[in-house]
Design a protein around this motif. Structure first.
Motif, short mmCIF file in Angstrom:
data_model
loop_
_atom_site.label_atom_id
_atom_site.label_comp_id
_atom_site.label_asym_id
_atom_site.label_seq_id
_atom_site.Cartn_x
_atom_site.Cartn_y
_atom_site.Cartn_z
N ASP A 208 -4.89 10.23 0.00
CA ASP A 208 -3.50 9.91 -0.29
C ASP A 208 -2.83 9.56 1.04
O ASP A 208 -2.69 10.42 1.90
CB ASP A 208 -2.81 11.11 -0.96
N GLU B 54 0.13 11.82 2.19
CA GLU B 54 -0.19 13.13 2.73
C GLU B 54 -0.94 13.05 4.06
O GLU B 54 -0.78 13.89 4.94
CB GLU B 54 -1.03 13.87 1.69
N TYR C 272 2.03 -0.14 1.06
CA TYR C 272 1.76 -0.65 -0.29
C TYR C 272 2.20 -2.10 -0.41
O TYR C 272 1.46 -2.96 -0.94
CB TYR C 272 2.48 0.25 -1.32
N VAL D 5 0.19 3.73 -9.26
CA VAL D 5 0.89 4.25 -8.08
C VAL D 5 2.22 4.85 -8.53
O VAL D 5 3.06 4.15 -9.08
CB VAL D 5 1.13 3.14 -7.03
N ARG E 28 2.77 9.16 -4.08
CA ARG E 28 1.42 9.19 -3.51
C ARG E 28 0.92 7.75 -3.39
O ARG E 28 1.35 6.89 -4.16
CB ARG E 28 0.46 9.97 -4.42
N LEU E 29 0.05 7.51 -2.45
CA LEU E 29 -0.57 6.19 -2.35
C LEU E 29 -2.08 6.37 -2.15
O LEU E 29 -2.55 6.46 -1.02
CB LEU E 29 0.04 5.36 -1.21
N PRO E 30 -2.82 6.46 -3.27
CA PRO E 30 -4.27 6.64 -3.15
C PRO E 30 -4.91 5.38 -2.56
O PRO E 30 -4.76 4.29 -3.12
CB PRO E 30 -4.73 6.86 -4.60
#
Lengths: 63, 397
Positions: B139, B142, B249, B379, B392-394
């Motif tokens: 992520d 984080e 993103y 997202v 969050r940005l996986p």
């Protein structure tokens, strides 16, 4: 081009020092505008005008 | 009268609500009904937004405000009853505002932030080392977007980073639009108590940090020091972190712009300004209340009327930024309103710039294969927070 600064209005955002560090600095204590020179360097009139426009508190002027 | 309420629903991840953009196409100022029935204004034009934010005839005091959306109804009532902690100078007017701000501006000058750059590089590289060592997916919020500004603001203020668990959680609660008034007050109480204790400790054992410096200066009492520390701590967490997450993103969905940010150092400074303009992460506000009758662009704002400035649509006003809905890292971006305008313009903006100018290119160069690890629909967007971004940005690489 003559440049003026009013430290009582300045809020120390630093936009002038970021835009044209040859002309504008910030004081160590309060971060308010310090004029390094009172006339625009040759060829920098446009950058001075840009700094005036970017100032959020109207603390600098040029004429 | 007006039946317009504040548009909050976004149709696409990077664009302001369509309804707000349509409003801007019709006019630059609109009558807006606030959640308690007050009829005030909404500004959608660039020039008018700038004019309102720079005008001395407006107040930023919490007790004068009306709730802009229904979920803020209780909170605005509660806050006007209790007041905002002294020293939380975002919510002050001159001359109090001038006094607080002047005590702090010297700490956030262009030169001081320049001096912090080597440390920001170190922190950034250490986050990237950890990401590489752990391997993807991760992520990005984080692992990268939050820890960089969090560690920087903690070190600057003199707040022990190991204490971050609670105040990061509380900070999130405070900017969440759905948090109930009681919970906001409780979170406020926890952060205030924490900072108050920290200030007592620093009074006994000063260190080389901003809070110790303010204590030593002797101009502020403990409550004021707590209010100032509170504002800087929350502002330092909720802003750059969201720009780094959402900005990455946005770059991932615009590969040519991503390549420019990664490969061309001459693009970086202006590119950061363009990301600030294009994303304009302030999702709710800023608001002001007229303290006198003020005329803006032929509209009479009467004393007591509240004005909301819609920064995301004002920053895409085609009269100022042609083709403003397009992300173009090379366009002239000077004068965007992402940090606000007027006397409350962001105090930490030069710190935010330094962090972003270092972090975006460092991330993209270290992990050239960076990509989303989920579909764009998965997202989670921060549509429920006062500051927009991604929860969050996986990503993987």
């Amino acid at each position: 081009m003559k440049i003026k600064a009013d430290t009582t209005v300045c809020i120390g955002a630093g936009m002038c020092a970021l835009t044209l560090p040859e002309v504008f600095d910030q004081s160590e204590d309060e971060g308010t505008v310090v004029l390094l020179r009172e006339t625009a360097p040759e060829g920098q009139e446009e950058a001075v005008r840009r700094a005036v426009t970017l100032c959020p508190s109207g603390a600098i002027s040029a004429s | 009268m007006s039946d317009l309420t504040l548009p909050m629903t976004r149709q696409r991840p990077f664009d302001p609500p369509d309804e707000a953009a349509e409003l801007r196409q019709r006019a630059s100022m609109h009558r807006l009904t606030y959640a308690d029935g007050h009829v005030g204004w909404l500004v959608t034009g660039y020039a008018e937004a700038r004019a309102v934010l720079a005008h001395p005839g407006f107040s930023n005091l919490a007790e004068k405000m009306h709730p802009p959306i229904p979920s803020r109804l209780d909170l605005v009532e509660e806050r006007s009853r209790r007041g905002v902690p002294r020293g939380f100078f975002l919510r002050t007017d001159p001359p109090e505002h001038t006094r607080y701000r002047k005590l702090l501006t010297g700490q956030f000058t262009v030169r001081r932030m320049k001096a912090l750059e080597p440390r920001i590089h170190e922190i950034t590289n250490s986050c990237l080392d950890d990401m590489e060592a752990a391997g993807g997916p991760a992520d990005l919020v984080e692992a990268f977007a939050l820890p960089i500004p969090s560690l920087v603001i903690c070190e600057l203020l003199g707040v022990p980073y190991e204490d971050r668990g609670q105040f990061q959680e509380d900070s999130k609660l405070l900017v969440n639009l759905e948090t109930k008034a009681d919970d906001v007050i409780a979170a406020l109480g926890r952060v205030t108590a924490y900072l108050h204790g920290l200030i007592q400790r620093k009074r006994k054992e000063p260190a080389d940090d901003l809070l110790s410096g303010l204590i030593e200066g002797g101009e502020l009492d403990d409550e004021e020091l707590t209010g100032v520390g509170f504002l800087l701590l929350v502002a330092g967490h909720e802003t750059t972190a969201n720009m780094l997450g959402l900005g990455t993103y946005a770059l991932l969905t615009n590969p040519d712009q991503l390549a420019a940010m990664r490969d061309d150092p001459s693009v970086v400074d202006n590119g950061v300004e363009e990301l600030l303009r294009y994303l304009s992460i302030i999702h709710l506000g800023p608001f002001r209340v007229a303290t006198e009758d003020v005329e803006i662009a032929g509209n009479l704002i009467k004393e007591g009327e509240m004005v909301g400035v819609h920064v995301p649509v004002a920053n895409r006003d085609p009269s100022r930024f042609p083709d403003g809905d397009r992300l173009d890292l090379a366009r002239p971006t000077g004068g965007h309103l992402a940090f606000g305008h007027g006397i409350h313009q962001c105090l930490g903006q030069q710190l935010a710039r330094a962090e972003m100018r270092i972090a975006y290119p460092a991330l993209l160069r270290r992990l050239p294969g960076l990509r989303l690890a989920v579909t764009p629909e998965e997202v989670p967007m921060r549509s429920d927070m006062t500051i927009y971004g991604v929860h969050r940005l996986p990503v993987t690489w």
